[in-house]
Write an enzyme that holds these catalytic residues in place. Structure first.
Site, PDB file in Angstrom:
ATOM      1  N   SER A   3      48.474  44.834  30.896  1.00 44.92           N
ATOM      2  CA  SER A   3      47.341  44.560  31.777  1.00 44.92           C
ATOM      3  C   SER A   3      47.706  44.816  33.232  1.00 44.92           C
ATOM      4  CB  SER A   3      46.887  43.102  31.610  1.00 44.92           C
ATOM      5  OG  SER A   3      47.816  42.213  32.199  1.00 44.92           O
TER       6      SER A   3
ATOM      7  N   LYS B  90      32.955  41.571  31.981  1.00 43.73           N
ATOM      8  CA  LYS B  90      34.306  42.125  32.072  1.00 43.73           C
ATOM      9  C   LYS B  90      35.258  41.128  32.723  1.00 43.73           C
ATOM     10  CE  LYS B  90      37.160  45.953  33.588  1.00 43.73           C
ATOM     11  NZ  LYS B  90      37.302  47.199  34.366  1.00 43.73           N
TER      12      LYS B  90
ATOM     13  N   ASN C 213      38.294  45.402  39.801  1.00 40.16           N
ATOM     14  CA  ASN C 213      38.245  44.216  38.952  1.00 40.16           C
ATOM     15  C   ASN C 213      37.686  43.036  39.731  1.00 40.16           C
ATOM     16  OD1 ASN C 213      39.311  45.225  36.541  1.00 40.16           O
ATOM     17  ND2 ASN C 213      41.417  44.889  37.198  1.00 40.16           N
TER      18      ASN C 213
ATOM     19  N   LEU D  56      44.316  53.291  38.567  1.00 47.29           N
ATOM     20  CA  LEU D  56      42.946  53.714  38.253  1.00 47.29           C
ATOM     21  C   LEU D  56      42.449  54.763  39.234  1.00 47.29           C
ATOM     22  CD1 LEU D  56      40.540  53.229  36.347  1.00 47.29           C
ATOM     23  CD2 LEU D  56      39.680  51.598  38.032  1.00 47.29           C
ATOM     24  N   GLY D  57      42.750  54.577  40.524  1.00 48.20           N
ATOM     25  CA  GLY D  57      42.302  55.542  41.524  1.00 48.20           C
ATOM     26  C   GLY D  57      42.852  56.932  41.262  1.00 48.20           C
TER      27      GLY D  57
ATOM     28  N   LYS E 163      43.012  46.904  45.259  1.00 46.42           N
ATOM     29  CA  LYS E 163      43.044  45.542  44.767  1.00 46.42           C
ATOM     30  C   LYS E 163      42.009  44.702  45.517  1.00 46.42           C
ATOM     31  CE  LYS E 163      46.436  45.952  41.800  1.00 46.42           C
ATOM     32  NZ  LYS E 163      46.225  45.758  40.336  1.00 46.42           N
TER      33      LYS E 163
END
Length: 290
Positions: free
Chosen positions: A236, A169, A89, A6-7, A65
């Site tokens: 995922s 989420k 997350n 994602l980064g 993370k």
């Protein structure tokens, strides 16, 4: 801060308009020094400014993370990190960051990115990004971050209910992530296999019960079905972690739901079972590697 899947995607998109620094470590850092390969919705290879420690910035997007959040917060306090935005997350990251850094914004995104190899990501899906203050106020910092994201073509919105959105989420992730990680399947299997959908529905009902006890009146079955259908071919983030033999974020997802449920006097046996199964799987893989 945390140039993983994602980064790197956000860094790539932001680099269209702004000077971006990718903070990575280990093999990812070494690979990014050579450049970033992007495939999927975009086919590209770009040079990036990769470093292995934090530096001064106007905005710092934290994408590490969850279990690395405290370590990262301690390192960020040694620089001027500007506006800090967590796009992580799970539950609790903003609280950890704010302990060391003061005001921190929360973020929720449905953009999808997979780490194919070191220095190589798959841009797997365009989504939405919501930015908000944890106290519910749409302050100037929130508006600045949203404007920066929009300038780069990222679908972004300032919201006053970021805490609610993060919990929703997390409940959705509490279904998709552990089930796909344990069974080593893509997201779509959850709706394609009848027994998996029954399990998913049971996990979801527990999460909904916790949210309702928190004052968030939600019905998430259609949301879950929509997310799983739209991301049917995605692996995922938890599955990717298991495949790479890495620690997962289960403590900040299902673990957070179990802890909140205990505070509220709610029993969540399905979430607890998934929590224990994933943690057992982590230990099993660690033992196999040693």
């Amino acid at each position: 801060m945390g140039a993983g899947a994602l980064g790197c995607l956000y860094g790539y998109l932001l680099q269209r308009k702004f000077e971006v620094v990718f903070v990575a470590r280990g093999k990812q850092f070494e690979a990014l020094k050579r450049g970033l390969k992007v495939t999927g919705l975009v086919e590209d290879f770009v040079r990036v400014n990769a470093v292995d420690r934090p530096c001064d910035a106007d905005i710092t997007f934290v994408t590490v993370k969850s279990y690395d959040t405290e370590e990262v917060a301690k390192s960020l306090r040694n620089v001027d990190c500007g506006i800090v935005v967590s796009l992580q997350n799970g539950i609790g990251n903003e609280e950890i960051l704010s302990t060391y850094l003061g005001r921190v914004l929360g973020g929720v995104t449905t953009y999808a990115s997979n780490l194919i190899d070191y220095g190589w990501i798959e841009f797997a899906g365009v989504g939405e990004t919501f930015i908000g203050s944890m106290d519910g106020k749409i302050c100037e910092d929130v508006l600045v971050v949203v404007e920066v994201l929009r300038e780069c073509g990222i679908n972004a919105e300032a919201v006053s209910d970021i805490v609610r959105r993060k919990w929703i989420k997390t409940v959705i992730n509490s279904v998709i992530n552990p089930i796909t990680a344990i069974l080593r399947v893509r997201n779509g299997a959850i709706v394609e296999i009848e027994e998996l959908w029954k399990l998913a529905s049971a996990v979801l009902r527990e999460g909904e019960e916790v949210l309702k006890a928190m004052g968030f009146d939600v019905e998430l079955e259609e949301v879950l079905k929509d997310v799983v259908t739209k991301t049917a071919r995605n692996r995922s983030s938890m599955l990717q972690d298991i495949e790479r033999g890495k620690r997962t974020e289960i403590d900040f997802i299902n673990g957070a739901i179990v802890r909140k449920a205990e505070e509220l006097g709610i029993d969540t046996p399905y979430n607890r079972a998934l929590l224990l199964l994933v943690k057992s799987l982590e230990k099993f893989l660690t033992k196999c590697r040693s």
